[in-house]
Write an enzyme that holds these catalytic residues in place. Structure first.
Site, PDB file in Angstrom:
ATOM      1  CB  THR A 132      -4.557   8.195   8.587  1.00 22.81           C
ATOM      2  OG1 THR A 132      -3.534   8.335   9.720  1.00 22.81           O
ATOM      3  CG2 THR A 132      -4.548   9.430   7.575  1.00 22.81           C
ATOM      4  CB  THR A 171      -5.671   3.811   6.878  1.00 25.66           C
ATOM      5  OG1 THR A 171      -5.748   5.247   7.364  1.00 25.66           O
ATOM      6  CG2 THR A 171      -5.959   3.984   5.310  1.00 25.66           C
ATOM      7  N   GLY A 172      -5.599   0.774   7.383  1.00 25.67           N
ATOM      8  CA  GLY A 172      -5.216  -0.499   7.033  1.00 25.67           C
ATOM      9  C   GLY A 172      -5.920  -1.465   7.374  1.00 25.67           C
ATOM     10  CB  CYS A 173      -8.040  -2.037  10.469  1.00 22.94           C
ATOM     11  SG  CYS A 173      -6.710  -2.015  11.713  1.00 22.94           S
ATOM     12  CE  LYS A 184      -1.610  -1.570   3.424  1.00 21.47           C
ATOM     13  NZ  LYS A 184      -2.368  -1.759   4.766  1.00 21.47           N
TER      14      LYS A 184
HETATM   15  O1  PXL Z   1      -4.029  -0.453  12.321  1.00 22.82           O
HETATM   16  C1  PXL Z   1      -3.394  -1.554  12.953  1.00 22.82           C
HETATM   17  C2  PXL Z   1      -4.294  -1.866  14.049  1.00 22.82           C
HETATM   18  C3  PXL Z   1      -4.582  -3.136  14.118  1.00 22.82           C
HETATM   19  N1  PXL Z   1      -5.498  -3.587  15.194  1.00 22.82           N
HETATM   20  C4  PXL Z   1      -5.371  -3.054  16.335  1.00 22.82           C
HETATM   21  C5  PXL Z   1      -5.004  -1.737  16.096  1.00 22.82           C
HETATM   22  C6  PXL Z   1      -4.335  -1.079  15.267  1.00 22.82           C
HETATM   23  C7  PXL Z   1      -3.776   0.245  15.419  1.00 22.82           C
HETATM   24  O2  PXL Z   1      -3.830   0.913  16.294  1.00 22.82           O
HETATM   25  O3  PXL Z   1      -5.063  -0.706  17.579  1.00 22.82           O
HETATM   26  C8  PXL Z   1      -6.217  -3.695  17.539  1.00 22.82           C
END
Ligand code: PXL
Length: 275
Positions: A208, A211-213, A174
């Site tokens: 942001t 974002t990835g999740c 990404k």
């Molecule tokens: O974005 C990654 C992530 C994944 N899972 C949990 C998070 C975070 C980022 O803070 O708290 C539980």
């Protein structure tokens, strides 16, 4: 019938990332959401204040509860915390023969808190990547997984090739951490050498968090509905682009993205397939 999707991930008490982001995203995209919790974080938009992993047994029992009763059409993994929980997750996926696995190799939270023990990277490469249909690292995560620095399109391609050696069918690196001030580019490469570049405008926002999740959850939801990877990636990028473009202004730090923006067609943003 509504497709059933599973997330195996950590809880973000702030609600912007982790399992909460996944469930919201699944709901928005019209799939049913089941969840296996790997850890609880005490967290808000300002940072991670505590991390409390679940026991291996608790993760296994949750996986079995889902596997014994649900028809899982796609699954995403998020924060897995350590090598034991990675192994437990991989064993569970194999026990039930689950397909359409999206692995978000979560390592570090926005503020720098570690969400994955250092030695667990090897377990991820060995046990989880071979099961993945798509692994979704950001640039820093891709650098850790590939063991090399990414500084241009050539090194990005090389890093993607190295990550595929661990056995995933495809990888998308990404572009959120990229250096272009104008656009953000996600680079996809699969085992057959097919590649794809998805480009969107770079949005100037600090909201942001998660974002990835959100992106990987959207990808899993689309795969569950039977979309091909290319289309699923396109929708996932559109989903996160809309979520970033219409922030909610919640909290005093890196606020959450807006998971409900994509449903309004007029709030969607352009995503270009470059090749
Ligand atoms: O974005 C990654 C992530 C994944 N899972 C949990 C998070 C975070 C980022 O803070 O708290 C539980």
């Amino acid at each position: 019938m509504t497709k059933q999707v599973l997330t195996i991930a950590g809880s973000d008490s702030g609600g912007g990332a982790g399992i909460q982001a996944d469930i919201k995203t699944f709901q928005e995209l019209g799939v049913y959401s089941a969840s296996v919790l790997t850890a609880v974080t005490a967290q808000n938009t300002l940072g991670v204040h505590g991390v409390f992993p679940m026991s291996r047994d608790a993760v296994r029992q949750q996986i079995d509860a889902i596997g014994d009763d649900f028809e899982i059409a796609a699954l995403k993994t998020g924060m897995l915390f350590d090598a034991e929980l990675i192994e437990e997750t991989a064993e569970g996926i194999q026990r039930y023969g689950w397909q359409n696995i999206v692995t978000d190799p979560v390592m570090i939270a926005k503020g720098g808190a570690s969400l994955l023990q250092h030695e667990a990277v090897e377990a991820m490469q060995k046990y989880l990547l071979p099961l993945a249909k798509v692994v979704t690292p950001n640039i820093p995560e891709a650098e850790v997984l590939s063991g090399m620095v990414i500084h241009d399109a050539v090194s990005r391609q090389k890093a993607a090739e190295r990550i595929l050696v661990f056995g995933a069918e495809g990888v998308v690196i990404k572009g959120g951490h990229g250096t272009s001030p104008d656009f953000s580019e996600d680079f996809y490469l699969d085992r057959n050498g097919e590649s794809l570049l998805l480009r969107s405008a770079r949005l100037k926002t600090i909201q942001t968090h998660g974002t990835g999740c959100t992106f990987s959850a959207a990808l899993a939801a689309e795969l569950a509905k039977g979309e091909a990877v290319e289309m699923a990636l396109h929708t996932a990028k559109q989903f996160i682009q809309a979520a970033l473009a219409h922030p909610l202004n919640i909290g005093g730090g890196h606020g959450p993205t807006n998971h409900s923006a994509f449903r309004n067609a007029e709030e969607r943003e352009e995503v270009y397939v470059v090749r």
